[in-house]
Design a protein around this motif. Structure first.
Motif, PDB file in Angstrom:
ATOM      1  N   PHE A   1       0.810  -1.224   0.000  1.00 46.34           N
ATOM      2  CA  PHE A   1       0.000   0.000   0.000  1.00 46.34           C
ATOM      3  C   PHE A   1       0.847   1.280   0.000  1.00 46.34           C
ATOM      4  CE2 PHE A   1      -3.311  -2.691   2.351  1.00 46.34           C
ATOM      5  CZ  PHE A   1      -3.973  -3.006   1.162  1.00 46.34           C
ATOM      6  N   THR A   2       2.153   1.147  -0.168  1.00 50.65           N
ATOM      7  CA  THR A   2       3.017   2.335  -0.165  1.00 50.65           C
ATOM      8  C   THR A   2       2.550   3.422  -1.141  1.00 50.65           C
ATOM      9  OG1 THR A   2       4.955   1.055   0.542  1.00 50.65           O
ATOM     10  CG2 THR A   2       5.374   3.173  -0.527  1.00 50.65           C
ATOM     11  N   PRO A   3       2.066   3.096  -2.351  1.00 49.38           N
ATOM     12  CA  PRO A   3       1.621   4.148  -3.277  1.00 49.38           C
ATOM     13  C   PRO A   3       0.506   5.038  -2.725  1.00 49.38           C
ATOM     14  CG  PRO A   3       1.947   2.094  -4.476  1.00 49.38           C
ATOM     15  CD  PRO A   3       2.065   1.768  -3.020  1.00 49.38           C
ATOM     16  N   LEU A   4      -0.158   4.625  -1.650  1.00 51.31           N
ATOM     17  CA  LEU A   4      -1.205   5.469  -1.066  1.00 51.31           C
ATOM     18  C   LEU A   4      -0.632   6.781  -0.532  1.00 51.31           C
ATOM     19  CD1 LEU A   4      -3.368   2.844   0.895  1.00 51.31           C
ATOM     20  CD2 LEU A   4      -3.894   3.937  -1.288  1.00 51.31           C
ATOM     21  N   ILE A   5       0.692   6.815  -0.311  1.00 53.64           N
ATOM     22  CA  ILE A   5       1.307   8.064   0.154  1.00 53.64           C
ATOM     23  C   ILE A   5       1.111   9.176  -0.865  1.00 53.64           C
ATOM     24  CG2 ILE A   5       3.607   7.664  -0.832  1.00 53.64           C
ATOM     25  CD1 ILE A   5       2.925   9.062   2.680  1.00 53.64           C
ATOM     26  N   PHE A   6       0.894   8.802  -2.140  1.00 60.74           N
ATOM     27  CA  PHE A   6       0.732   9.796  -3.198  1.00 60.74           C
ATOM     28  C   PHE A   6      -0.640  10.484  -3.174  1.00 60.74           C
ATOM     29  CE2 PHE A   6       4.021   7.147  -5.547  1.00 60.74           C
ATOM     30  CZ  PHE A   6       5.039   8.059  -5.341  1.00 60.74           C
ATOM     31  N   ILE A   7      -1.551   9.999  -2.337  1.00 60.94           N
ATOM     32  CA  ILE A   7      -2.856  10.662  -2.228  1.00 60.94           C
ATOM     33  C   ILE A   7      -3.203  11.012  -0.775  1.00 60.94           C
ATOM     34  CG2 ILE A   7      -3.806   9.605  -4.325  1.00 60.94           C
ATOM     35  CD1 ILE A   7      -5.295   7.611  -2.529  1.00 60.94           C
ATOM     36  N   ALA A   8      -2.269  10.798   0.138  1.00 63.90           N
ATOM     37  CA  ALA A   8      -2.563  10.989   1.563  1.00 63.90           C
ATOM     38  C   ALA A   8      -2.847  12.443   1.911  1.00 63.90           C
ATOM     39  CB  ALA A   8      -1.402  10.462   2.411  1.00 63.90           C
ATOM     40  N   PHE A   9      -2.242  13.387   1.194  1.00 65.20           N
ATOM     41  CA  PHE A   9      -2.483  14.811   1.453  1.00 65.20           C
ATOM     42  C   PHE A   9      -3.756  15.324   0.783  1.00 65.20           C
ATOM     43  CE2 PHE A   9       2.073  14.983   2.513  1.00 65.20           C
ATOM     44  CZ  PHE A   9       2.045  15.837   3.606  1.00 65.20           C
ATOM     45  N   VAL A  10      -4.268  14.601  -0.194  1.00 64.92           N
ATOM     46  CA  VAL A  10      -5.385  15.104  -1.011  1.00 64.92           C
ATOM     47  C   VAL A  10      -6.617  15.455  -0.169  1.00 64.92           C
ATOM     48  CG1 VAL A  10      -7.009  14.531  -2.865  1.00 64.92           C
ATOM     49  CG2 VAL A  10      -4.573  14.002  -3.118  1.00 64.92           C
ATOM     50  N   PRO A  11      -7.057  14.614   0.772  1.00 62.12           N
ATOM     51  CA  PRO A  11      -8.224  14.999   1.583  1.00 62.12           C
ATOM     52  C   PRO A  11      -8.012  16.308   2.342  1.00 62.12           C
ATOM     53  CG  PRO A  11      -7.800  12.659   1.832  1.00 62.12           C
ATOM     54  CD  PRO A  11      -6.636  13.229   1.086  1.00 62.12           C
TER      55      PRO A  11
END
Length: 520
Positions: free
Chosen positions: A28-38
């Motif tokens: 799930f490491t690629p989730l870091i690329f959307i963690a700031f979006v919310p």
């Protein structure tokens, strides 16, 4: 209902950070690329509201509280009575929220500069601050998220770990922008989707090229790595030098003339070592006779291990160090730990606080002894070998490690006592972050950890040998002593500052030309 909507997004953001973080779920490491979006979406919604500033700050704090708690609350295991884990979580969440708050204020009020610059600038400034001030805690540097994916980040040898942090921020901001466009106009921009994919794929492709093109060259040496598996809570109460002698022989019974280094963990020796005035280090020879005999028998052997050293001046104890000792047939040399754990080893801002509190309170608040640090780095040398020997927490400071390599270190040895954290993600993360140091500096990393995880990591960030936690074992591995210096070692974070300057200049030019603020 509106506030609940914001809080829900904050929870989503915090969970995205958690799931993306090593060593939880590498897939799930690629989730870091959307963690700031919310959080960026919340910022846009509250930007024009009267109470928008406080709402955004609260939402950020909720998100980062979840992030910090789920990834680093294991710190509490080291000293639960002092509440260090809770303090670290609460404070670091606050610092991260302040960074986003500064971004929010600048985005609201300065329209001719891209928000991407403010977000990148303030976050990098925060991470650099965490490398250097007395309340340092660089454990959650964003670039550390990729420590379990060395095949993605070989380019860290040019940018260092901060390049990974900026990569995360850039992708998050681009995804946020394309999502906002979709909300406004009802369709996705294919060109921008391709642009975002290229921002992900190109660095990974470059990483693979760098990986295949790397050449090993240098003197080969053999190291024996010992994992002692001692309970750190009772070690100094129950352990005697006689026990240490038996354990030493058990773990080094396969030493031969071919072994160049034997490595034991941090604070392994309970023997008292002292420095008196400017005299050489003093100790009880009987208590370490087994070590002396071994280096006298094998003339090319170096034994590296951890101990505490007391320094006296005119018979008065003035300093205490957490140190590395190197024994060989020529001499006994040492290096004192230079980066201390806030609270556990040193009271932050002690020189300032002494004006407000009594010494006995400061000694109590300072945790385990108010340790001192070595003012400048030094290498452990023998013949032509030059080793950077780091103690525990030092290994998570990229620029600190870089300075050892720039001074000529040919390999990185890390001695640590990760047993304080028990069976938690802490020791897994600590071991994993060492992979980034190997890549940044293109050096072998050898770790001897008390209760584990002990390992050998090659210059590409891959494990060659590893001992699982809670085992009393040793292994022998061959490594290369390398001398070439990476771009990062030579120039530090210069590419980071060039990137920030480019974003700033281009955002001003483009935004003024198009009168469409925030398109970058």
């Amino acid at each position: 209902m509106v506030m609940f909507h914001f809080i829900f997004k904050s929870f989503i953001s915090g969970l995205l950070f958690y799931f993306s973080w090593p060593t939880n779920f590498t897939i799930f490491t690629p989730l870091i690329f959307i963690a700031f979006v919310p959080l960026l979406l919340i910022q846009k919604e509250v930007e024009t509201k009267t109470s928008g500033n406080i709402i955004f700050f609260i939402c950020c704090y909720i998100s980062f509280l979840i992030f910090n708690f789920t990834t680093t609350f294991w710190v509490e295991k080291a000293s639960p009575a002092l509440g260090e884990g809770l303090f670290a979580v609460l404070c670091n969440s606050l610092f991260m929220s302040i960074v986003l708050y500064f971004f929010h204020i600048c985005k609201k009020n300065i329209k001719f500069i891209s928000p991407l610059f403010f977000l990148s600038f303030f976050w990098v400034l925060f991470e650099i601050l965490h490398f250097n001030w007395e309340l340092n805690w660089p454990w959650l540097t964003l670039g550390n998220a990729f420590s379990e994916l060395p095949s993605w980040i070989q380019w860290f040898s040019y940018t260092g770990v901060l390049g990974g942090s900026l990569w995360v921020i850039l992708i998050n901001y681009c995804i946020y922008n394309i999502y906002i466009f979709y909300l406004d106009f009802g369709y996705l921009q294919i060109k921008k989707l391709i642009y975002i994919l290229s921002l992900i794929i190109i660095p990974i492709t470059c990483s693979l090229i760098l990986s295949f093109s790397f050449k090993y060259s240098g003197k080969k040496i053999n190291v024996l790595v010992a994992q002692t598996n001692l309970d750190p809570n009772t070690k100094f109460e129950n352990q005697s030098w006689k026990f240490e002698k038996k354990l030493f022989y058990d773990l080094t019974n396969n030493v031969t003339d071919s072994i160049d280094y034997v490595i034991f963990p941090e604070t392994y020796l309970s023997t008292q070592f002292t420095l008196i005035n400017d005299k050489p280090i003093q100790y009880n020879r009987n208590q370490i006779a087994h070590i002396i005999r071994m280096v006298e028998k094998y003339k090319n052997l170096n034994i590296i291990l951890g101990a505490t050293i007391d320094q006296f001046l005119d018979r008065q104890k003035i300093k205490k160090y957490n140190s590395v000792l190197q024994f060989n047939s020529d001499s006994v040399s040492y290096y004192h730990k230079s980066k201390l754990v806030p609270g556990a080893e040193q009271l932050p801002f002690r020189n300032f606080l002494k004006y407000f509190f009594k010494d006995n309170f400061l000694s109590l608040a300072g945790g385990a002894g108010n340790l001192s640090v070595q003012d400048s780095i030094s290498l452990l040398e023998f013949n032509e070998n030059k080793i950077a020997s780091l103690v525990c927490y030092e290994s998570v400071f990229p620029n600190h490690v870089r300075e050892f390599i720039d001074k000529g270190a040919q390999a990185i040895f890390i001695i640590t006592n990760d047993g304080w954290w028990g069976d938690s993600q802490g020791r897994k993360q600590h071991n994993s972050y060492a992979r980034i140091r190997a890549i940044e500096n293109r050096r072998y990393v050898v770790r001897s950890a008390n209760t584990g995880i002990s390992s050998v990591i090659n210059p590409l960030g891959y494990f060659e040998k590893i001992i699982d936690p809670n085992k009393t074992e040793s292994f022998i591995n061959s490594i290369s002593l390398l001398s070439s210096k990476t771009f990062y070692v030579k120039h530090g974070n210069i590419l980071i500052f060039i990137y920030l300057a480019i974003v700033l200049v281009f955002s001003i030019i483009i935004n003024r030309k198009n009168k469409d603020y925030g398109i970058i």
